[in-house]
Design an enzyme around this catalytic site. Structure first.
Site, PDB file in Angstrom:
ATOM      1  N   GLU A 289      45.834  48.400  30.761  1.00 55.29           N
ATOM      2  CA  GLU A 289      44.698  47.668  31.306  1.00 55.29           C
ATOM      3  C   GLU A 289      43.370  48.276  30.849  1.00 55.29           C
ATOM      4  O   GLU A 289      42.454  47.563  30.433  1.00 55.29           O
ATOM      5  CB  GLU A 289      44.777  47.677  32.832  1.00 55.29           C
ATOM      6  CG  GLU A 289      43.492  47.274  33.498  1.00 55.29           C
ATOM      7  CD  GLU A 289      43.586  45.913  34.148  1.00 55.29           C
ATOM      8  OE1 GLU A 289      44.649  45.614  34.699  1.00 55.29           O
ATOM      9  OE2 GLU A 289      42.615  45.183  34.104  1.00 55.29           O
ATOM     10  N   ASP A 293      40.543  46.134  28.310  1.00 53.55           N
ATOM     11  CA  ASP A 293      39.154  45.790  28.632  1.00 53.55           C
ATOM     12  C   ASP A 293      38.209  46.218  27.533  1.00 53.55           C
ATOM     13  O   ASP A 293      37.388  45.440  27.053  1.00 53.55           O
ATOM     14  CB  ASP A 293      38.707  46.516  29.915  1.00 53.55           C
ATOM     15  CG  ASP A 293      39.440  46.046  31.142  1.00 53.55           C
ATOM     16  OD1 ASP A 293      40.303  45.164  31.017  1.00 53.55           O
ATOM     17  OD2 ASP A 293      39.150  46.573  32.230  1.00 53.55           O
ATOM     18  N   SER A 493      42.654  39.787  33.297  1.00 50.32           N
ATOM     19  CA  SER A 493      41.934  40.995  32.892  1.00 50.32           C
ATOM     20  C   SER A 493      41.765  41.012  31.377  1.00 50.32           C
ATOM     21  O   SER A 493      41.008  41.821  30.855  1.00 50.32           O
ATOM     22  CB  SER A 493      42.626  42.260  33.373  1.00 50.32           C
ATOM     23  OG  SER A 493      44.010  42.114  33.359  1.00 50.32           O
TER      24      SER A 493
END
Ligand SMILES: *[C@@H]1O[C@H](CO)[C@@H](O)[C@H](O)[C@H]1NC(C)=O
Ligand SMILES: *[C@@H]1O[C@H](CO)[C@@H](O)[C@H](O)[C@H]1NC(C)=O
Ligand SMILES: *[C@@H]1O[C@H](CO)[C@@H](O)[C@H](O)[C@H]1NC(C)=O
Ligand SMILES: *[C@@H]1O[C@H](CO)[C@@H](O)[C@H](O)[C@H]1NC(C)=O
Length: 580
Positions: A289, A293, A493
């Site tokens: 994650e 990003d 995300s």
């Protein structure tokens, strides 16, 4: 899925009267407690103080251990601030783009002298001296022993909990504050809320989409080609910047970012390193994650200086998300665009907390900062009220009317960069807490009128803030983590930093023309009526697996819908529509 959203606790059995839901139960339990707390009053009677199932109790905290609590002091001029935000975000107002500095925001919202005095003397009366304020003076963060904290907040009892190797101190019984300070505080942070869990696996690995496992995968060049970014569409303005904020116990690794750019970012000018890290990058392993990003905001928002806000807060009692909000109120210069993949069920949070965080988003909007939140990875979500009764489950901050919420899509044809359809995980729906803001009334009413059948109205608040606002691809991304390229990474995300980078590119062009940043973009976005966005009209997202809705939430439709918002960016047209 790779988001930090809490999984729906499917199968939780509530052994309570069928006429009571969990929130009314908590309030009832509180009223009972209250009888014993003679001169205390509750600030967060409706906060879920239970322990999430992934945390394990270790021990009662020792009386002399230190906690650091965050006191949210009542602010002033909230209505004035609301009006001002409307003006600076409305392209038809002559005050459009006339943003305030943090210092000017402070002049507007800082607590009254009375509030500061009452809170300070309450703290000093308990021997609490080690406090830090922020530039806007509306938060106070104080270190004290557990013993003192429990005397200050009757009802609270701190225990240590552990998840993996991460420990923290929390109280599962509700706190009260002295009746004299009650009206001067919004809430106290560091007592109840546990950080939501990141789900560090991708859908591909779960085998959830066998039919799509053959997809070649989304890379920066796929993103740039789908959203019509040419090699020339990179940042050039000297003062532009963008940021991702992360609240997981995982880290992006500079070497992963560099390798990702080498592997995937051949054809456009880009940066391969983060400009600034605010907070503590731990020494642990890089996470998918965290890598995702940074890698994707720097691919769409190419050649734009990027900051990472990571795991702020050092004490076991701190709430990382709240810490980040404090940081923003304590730094005069922060990036123009922030993307955040973080959310919690609305029903697990107190109204006092959500309302105050909402004001913090307004403060950011007044400064010309754009806040982008992932809409979540559970579709409309599902909450089991009783054995027979379910409702959808909105997520916060996605449901805040003062942030821009980003949903997810996937390619119709997995082998081609063609048009997009709903990604069934894309979070969306209607807030149970926040009323529908003016800027979206027309769009949402049109959806409710034109799209039939809608889910039963017992499942959602038809008058609530509806989200998401727009979307981008959220399926089958390539990411480099721990030096290894990993496919099949999915979730909102992924879509959120992609949109963040594109807004940063538009800011860039605006800065070059001497225009202010886009700031809080929703009022303007809804006025565009979908101009500059590829409308997503196919597919539905998931929800409760019950007889009434059979796993189906809302469905995409022409123009705005609560699954993909207005759709996904067509950069050159979107840019043109936002260049004045
Ligand atoms: C805010 O910044 C000031 C100045 O750098 C610092 O002294 C203070 O401790 C900060 N406040 C918090 C809550 O960290
Ligand atoms: C952008 O992309 C779409 C679809 O890929 C294409 O049809 C269109 O011509 C492109 N250019 C503009 C300026 O819209
Ligand atoms: C990249 O950004 C810098 C400013 O940060 C600018 O000077 C440079 O021209 C940009 N590169 C390209 C190819 O536009
Ligand atoms: C860039 O930032 C510096 C320092 O904050 C400021 O003095 C300068 O005017 C800014 N330049 C532009 C083009 O906005």
């Amino acid at each position: 899925m790779t988001s930090t959203f809490k999984t729906q606790s499917i199968g939780v059995v509530l052994h309570i009267s069928r006429y009571m839901n969990a929130k009314t139960m908590r309030i009832a339990a509180f009223v009972l407690c209250f009888i014993w707390l003679v001169n205390g009053e509750l600030l967060e009677a409706d906060q879920d103080a239970s322990v999430p199932e992934d945390w394990v109790l270790v021990e009662r905290a020792a009386p002399l251990e230190e906690v650091e609590l965050t006191f949210a002091l009542k602010q002033q001029n909230i209505n004035q601030m609301k009006e001002l935000l409307k003006l600076v975000s409305d392209p038809e107002s002559h005050q459009y783009g006339k943003y305030l500095s943090l210092e000017e925001v402070a002049d507007l919202v800082q607590p009254s002298q009375l509030t500061e005095k009452v809170v300070q003397s309450w703290l000093q009366g308990h021997g609490v001296k080690n406090c830090h304020t922020v530039l806007t003076r509306d938060f106070l963060q104080c270190a004290m022993t557990v013993q003192v904290a429990e005397a200050l907040l009757p009802g609270a009892k701190f225990h240590r909990y552990i998840r993996d190797s991460h420990t923290l101190l929390r109280s599962t019984s509700l706190y009260s504050v002295h009746e004299d300070v009650h009206q001067h505080l919004d809430f106290v942070g560091g007592v109840h809320r546990f950080p939501p869990k990141g789900k560090d696996i991708s859908k591909g690995w779960e085998g959830a989409r066998p039919s799509r496992s053959c997809h070649l995968g989304v890379t920066p060049s796929v993103i740039r080609s789908r959203y019509n970014l040419t090699a020339k569409d990179v940042g050039t303005a000297s003062n532009n910047s963008q940021a991702v904020a992360q609240f997981l116990e995982q880290y992006y690794h500079p070497a992963d970012l560099a390798e990702f750019m080498t592997l995937f970012a051949g054809a456009f000018t880009h940066m391969s390193a983060v400009e600034r890290v605010v907070g503590t990058q731990g020494g642990g392993k890089a996470g998918i994650e965290a890598s995702l990003d940074v890698e994707y905001i720097m691919s769409s928002g190419a050649n734009i200086s990027t900051w990472v806000f990571t795991n702020p807060g050092r004490h076991e009692s701190q709430e990382p998300f709240l810490q980040w909000m404090l940081l923003l109120s304590n730094m005069s210069a922060v990036p123009w665009v922030h993307t955040i993949s973080y959310g919690d069920d609305e029903d697990s949070l107190s109204d006092a907390y959500m309302n105050r965080i909402n004001i913090e988003f307004m403060k950011a909007g007044l400064r010309g900062i754009s806040m982008l939140f992932a809409s979540g990875d559970s579709g409309a979500g599902c909450r089991h009220l009783t054995k027979e009764r379910n409702t959808f489950r909105p997520s916060f901050p996605a449901s805040s009317p003062y942030v821009t919420t980003v949903g997810g899509t996937s390619f119709k044809n997995p082998f081609k960069v063609t048009y997009e359809v709903t990604d069934y995980i894309s979070g969306g729906g209607f807030s149970n807490v926040f009323a529908m803001p003016d800027y979206q009334v027309g769009a949402v009413q049109a959806y409710l009128k034109n799209v039939q059948p809608l889910p039963p109205q017992t499942y959602f608040s038809i008058t609530g803030r509806a989200y998401p606002d727009l979307a981008a691809l959220s399926d089958n991304y390539w990411v480099v983590t721990n030096r290894i390229p990993v496919p099949w990474v999915s979730g909102t995300s992924a879509s959120t930093p992609v949109v963040g980078g594109i807004l940063s590119l538009i800011n860039d062009q605006r800065f070059l023309k001497g225009l202010p940043s886009l700031g809080f973009i929703n009022p303007r976005l809804y006025k565009l009526q979908g101009k500059g966005l590829f409308d997503v009209t196919e597919g539905c997202h998931l929800s409760c697996l019950d007889d009434k809705v059979e796993g189906k939430g809302f469905c995409a439709s022409p123009s705005w819908d609560p699954v993909t918002g207005w759709g996904t960016p067509n950069y050159p047209v979107f840019l043109k529509a936002l260049m004045d």
